[in-house]
Design an enzyme around this catalytic site. Sequence first.
Site, mmCIF file in Angstrom:
data_model
loop_
_atom_site.group_PDB
_atom_site.id
_atom_site.type_symbol
_atom_site.label_atom_id
_atom_site.label_comp_id
_atom_site.label_asym_id
_atom_site.label_seq_id
_atom_site.Cartn_x
_atom_site.Cartn_y
_atom_site.Cartn_z
ATOM 1 N N ILE A 12 19.218 26.462 78.931
ATOM 2 C CA ILE A 12 20.570 26.905 78.579
ATOM 3 C C ILE A 12 20.536 27.680 77.267
ATOM 4 C CG2 ILE A 12 22.934 26.153 78.095
ATOM 5 C CD1 ILE A 12 22.344 23.664 79.810
ATOM 6 N N ILE A 52 14.649 20.012 64.514
ATOM 7 C CA ILE A 52 15.869 19.707 63.778
ATOM 8 C C ILE A 52 15.708 18.445 62.936
ATOM 9 C CG2 ILE A 52 17.407 20.856 65.419
ATOM 10 C CD1 ILE A 52 18.154 18.017 66.427
ATOM 11 N N ALA A 73 17.504 18.882 72.348
ATOM 12 C CA ALA A 73 17.549 17.487 72.802
ATOM 13 C C ALA A 73 16.300 17.179 73.601
ATOM 14 C CB ALA A 73 18.787 17.246 73.670
ATOM 15 N N TYR A 139 19.405 8.155 77.430
ATOM 16 C CA TYR A 139 19.755 9.559 77.211
ATOM 17 C C TYR A 139 21.263 9.722 77.076
ATOM 18 C CZ TYR A 139 20.715 14.437 78.354
ATOM 19 O OH TYR A 139 21.196 15.725 78.345
ATOM 20 N N LYS A 143 23.574 10.569 73.564
ATOM 21 C CA LYS A 143 24.486 11.707 73.551
ATOM 22 C C LYS A 143 25.913 11.262 73.206
ATOM 23 C CE LYS A 143 22.272 15.544 74.889
ATOM 24 N NZ LYS A 143 22.423 16.858 74.243
ATOM 25 N N ASN A 168 25.791 19.202 86.410
ATOM 26 C CA ASN A 168 24.451 19.631 86.826
ATOM 27 C C ASN A 168 24.325 21.147 86.724
ATOM 28 O OD1 ASN A 168 24.966 16.926 88.516
ATOM 29 N ND2 ASN A 168 22.788 17.170 88.091
#
Length: 306
Positions: A12, A52, A73, A139, A143, A168
């Site tokens: 992404i 990060i 992530a 996970y 988040k 998704n």
Amino acid sequence: MKALVTGGAGFIGSNLVKFLCDRGHKVTALDDFSSSGRKNIDPRARLVRGSIGDADLLKKLVKGQEVVFHLAATGIIKRSLENPTLYFRNNFINGVKLLDVMREFGVRKMIYSSTAAVYGEPKRVPVKESDVKQPVNPYGAAKYAFENVLSSYCHAYGIESVSLRYFNVYGPGDEQRPATRAVPNWIKAALRNDPLILYWGGKQVKDYIFVGDVIRANLLAAQKGRGCSVYNVGGGVGRKMLAVTRILEKVFGRKLAIKEMGDRAGDPNILIADIGKIKRELGWKPRVSFEEGLRRTIEYYDENLH
């Protein structure tokens, strides 16, 4: 707009970097290349290799930015069951470090790539942003924990944020290593004439959203998001995984072999987004149909499969 994109070499993230550069924004991308599967991104962006978790590096990159798109992530759900500490460090603690550097340099907006995994097994579908959050894997828990940190930093320090809960996501550019997502794995298998690996008898219901639509949601969030907001980003349509294989057969124009692998831990049985809130408040809705998105994705892998 001057923007820092963490995870900018990921699936992404790399799509977002190109989208922003196409529109004339000045982009710095940070990635540790631990799972992106690629070496480079759009050459118009400044690419920095690093983590990060490196506060000194963050200080160099955050200073002078107007917005941070936080996508970095550790994202494979199965591995979060095997090593939860890693996921809470990378997806929670390191995010707090990033926020602290933003606070130090007066950067007041974060667009956060969250996940539908915060919901766990929903009590109803389609699921709304205000519904119960009970993550069923580390996970999703990490988040969701960070979403709550964002709320506190908004109220205490004035850092605005928009959390986008992706369902998704699929589309061109998914080079995740190791590859775990069904759609790219199935397309690559079909192109190689290998069987499609299917879990749960194909009865799981998922909500698919094309990556280009997700990218548009990010920019709209940066432009229109105020305060501390949360939005679902999905197609708003549930599809049984077995039905997805049938749609792929339609697009490929041939029968595809399937190999059933039984159950898999960490997966919810059904998850569908209610996208009414993001439609109303940001003016966003999906533009790319599922079949069209699959065609574009097949074209990408057909050209890039090695």
